[in-house]
Design an enzyme around this catalytic site. Structure first.
Site, PDB file in Angstrom:
ATOM      1  N   GLY A   1       0.830  -1.197   0.000  1.00  0.00           N
ATOM      2  CA  GLY A   1       0.000   0.000   0.000  1.00  0.00           C
ATOM      3  C   GLY A   1       0.864   1.246   0.000  1.00  0.00           C
ATOM      4  N   CYS A   2       0.307   2.325   0.464  1.00  0.00           N
ATOM      5  CA  CYS A   2       1.014   3.609   0.487  1.00  0.00           C
ATOM      6  C   CYS A   2       2.355   3.467   1.200  1.00  0.00           C
ATOM      7  CB  CYS A   2       0.155   4.662   1.187  1.00  0.00           C
ATOM      8  SG  CYS A   2       0.959   6.263   1.324  1.00  0.00           S
TER       9      CYS A   2
END
Length: 180
Positions: free
Chosen positions: A17-18
């Site tokens: 993810g981020c």
């Protein structure tokens, strides 16, 4: 370059993810100053199209490059094993969602382990099977994390490095926490 213990450092590369949150949680639990094995980190881009060289954040977020937002960890294997880092990676995100973490969607947010050696491939597969059996099979979920050979790496822009340490109230994906 060797570590303080005289061992050559190794590289681990994870996408979950981020990349701000991935770097933040690893450094909160393995701060270099506490000598827990992580020597340094950088966030960047990897795993995309061969033609997508020197990508920038805007291009990666468009989905056109195929690159993932990822964390590159330089570590001392005499202090922390690659297997421990892989298991920690699984503890800190949802590896059962394809191309997403929480509200963040797109191929750049996929769960992936980018391996650097044949040993890392075997360890990643072994830990994945163990984590699947213990934590996800009982819930009827399946890990969808890609385990692929690491390719070229590009550091993200400077403002992304250590972002959540510089901006403590900045956005953090809600999946980036200890799940067990």
């Amino acid at each position: 370059m060797s570590t303080a213990s005289g061992v050559e450092p190794e590289i681990a590369t994870f996408a979950a993810g981020c990349f701000w949150g991935v770097e933040h949680i690893f450094l909160k639990h393995y701060p270099p100053a506490e000598e827990k094995g992580v020597l340094k980190t950088s966030v960047g881009y990897t795993g995309g199209k061969e033609s997508s060289t020197n990508p920038d954040y805007r291009n990666v977020c468009s989905g056109s490059t195929g690159h993932a937002e990822a964390l590159r960890i330089e570590f001392d294997p005499s202090i922390v094993s690659y297997g421990e880092l892989v298991e920690f990676f699984y503890r800190t995100h949802d590896p059962t969602t394809a191309n997403r973490q929480g509200p963040d969607t797109g191929t750049q947010y996929r769960s992936a382990i980018f391996t650097h050696t044949p040993d890392q491939v075997q360890i990643a597969k072994k830990i994945t099977a163990k984590v699947q059996e213990k934590h996800f099979t009982p819930k009827g979920q399946k890990i969808v994390t890609d385990i692929v050979e690491a390719g070229p790496w590009w550091d993200a822009e400077e403002y992304h490095q250590l972002y959540l340490f510089k901006n403590p109230s900045g956005y953090q994906c809600p999946t980036h926490r200890l799940h067990w």
